[in-house]
Design a protein around this motif. Sequence first.
Motif, short mmCIF file in Angstrom:
data_model
loop_
_atom_site.label_atom_id
_atom_site.label_comp_id
_atom_site.label_asym_id
_atom_site.label_seq_id
_atom_site.Cartn_x
_atom_site.Cartn_y
_atom_site.Cartn_z
N HIS A 106 0.85 -1.20 0.00
CA HIS A 106 0.00 0.00 0.00
C HIS A 106 0.88 1.24 0.00
CE1 HIS A 106 -3.89 -2.00 1.51
NE2 HIS A 106 -3.06 -2.94 1.16
N MET A 107 1.97 1.20 0.80
CA MET A 107 2.93 2.30 0.87
C MET A 107 4.30 1.69 1.11
SD MET A 107 3.11 5.39 3.62
CE MET A 107 4.58 6.39 3.75
N ASP A 108 5.25 2.01 0.23
CA ASP A 108 6.60 1.46 0.38
C ASP A 108 7.17 1.79 1.75
OD1 ASP A 108 7.08 0.18 -2.08
OD2 ASP A 108 7.43 2.11 -3.06
N LEU A 109 7.99 0.87 2.28
CA LEU A 109 8.71 1.11 3.52
C LEU A 109 9.81 2.11 3.21
CD1 LEU A 109 8.90 0.20 6.49
CD2 LEU A 109 10.58 -1.49 5.75
N GLN A 110 9.69 3.31 3.78
CA GLN A 110 10.59 4.40 3.41
C GLN A 110 10.67 5.43 4.53
OE1 GLN A 110 8.78 6.28 0.01
NE2 GLN A 110 6.79 6.30 0.97
N PRO A 111 11.70 6.27 4.50
CA PRO A 111 11.78 7.35 5.48
C PRO A 111 10.63 8.34 5.28
CG PRO A 111 13.90 7.03 4.37
CD PRO A 111 12.88 6.21 3.63
N THR A 112 10.12 8.84 6.39
CA THR A 112 9.06 9.86 6.33
C THR A 112 9.42 11.00 7.29
OG1 THR A 112 7.75 8.91 8.14
CG2 THR A 112 7.30 8.07 5.91
N GLY A 119 5.70 2.23 6.42
CA GLY A 119 5.08 1.64 5.24
C GLY A 119 3.94 0.72 5.61
N SER A 120 3.18 0.31 4.61
CA SER A 120 2.02 -0.55 4.83
C SER A 120 1.94 -1.59 3.72
CB SER A 120 0.76 0.31 4.87
OG SER A 120 -0.38 -0.50 5.03
N VAL A 121 1.64 -2.83 4.12
CA VAL A 121 1.55 -3.93 3.16
C VAL A 121 0.44 -4.89 3.59
CG1 VAL A 121 3.33 -5.30 4.35
CG2 VAL A 121 2.86 -5.72 1.93
N LYS A 122 -0.31 -5.39 2.60
CA LYS A 122 -1.28 -6.46 2.86
C LYS A 122 -0.58 -7.76 2.46
CE LYS A 122 -5.74 -6.24 2.06
NZ LYS A 122 -7.06 -6.24 1.36
N ASP A 123 -0.47 -8.70 3.40
CA ASP A 123 0.26 -9.94 3.10
C ASP A 123 -0.60 -10.91 2.29
OD1 ASP A 123 -1.35 -11.54 4.85
OD2 ASP A 123 0.03 -11.27 6.52
#
Length: 134
Positions: A106-112, A119-123
């Motif tokens: 949903h959103m890459d794992l990255q600096p914010t 970040g966000s991911v649906k497995d």
Amino acid sequence: MIKPYLMFNRECDEAFKWYQKAFDGEIIAIQKYGDMPPSPDFPIAESDKDLVLHIEMKITETGYILGSDYRQDLQDAGKVCISVELNSEESAIRAWSILSEDGNIHMDLQPTFFAKLHGSVKDKFGVTWMFTVS
């Protein structure tokens, strides 16, 4: 203490092995449907005896997830996201890389602006995870 309870369509054991690998998790307890005493009020089919009745896993110092196989078809509601806050970028990247396999980012794992990494991911099991590294 709040412990998210995840329900699965006959894949709880597989999912929790996946989560154990992602988080280097510790299984605290596991019971299968076949471990239940026989009851005419709650018959268990032979094909359901290896399904997970209840499992608890420690995934961070104070974080736990619980789960079970539901014996009926479940639809992925997508209304719940498990937020995992970690102190280690390495731990987050390792878990992220495992959970994103065959998943949907949903959103890459990255600096914010608010975290070292977020970040966000649906497995692949339909569970959404949100990672934050402070």
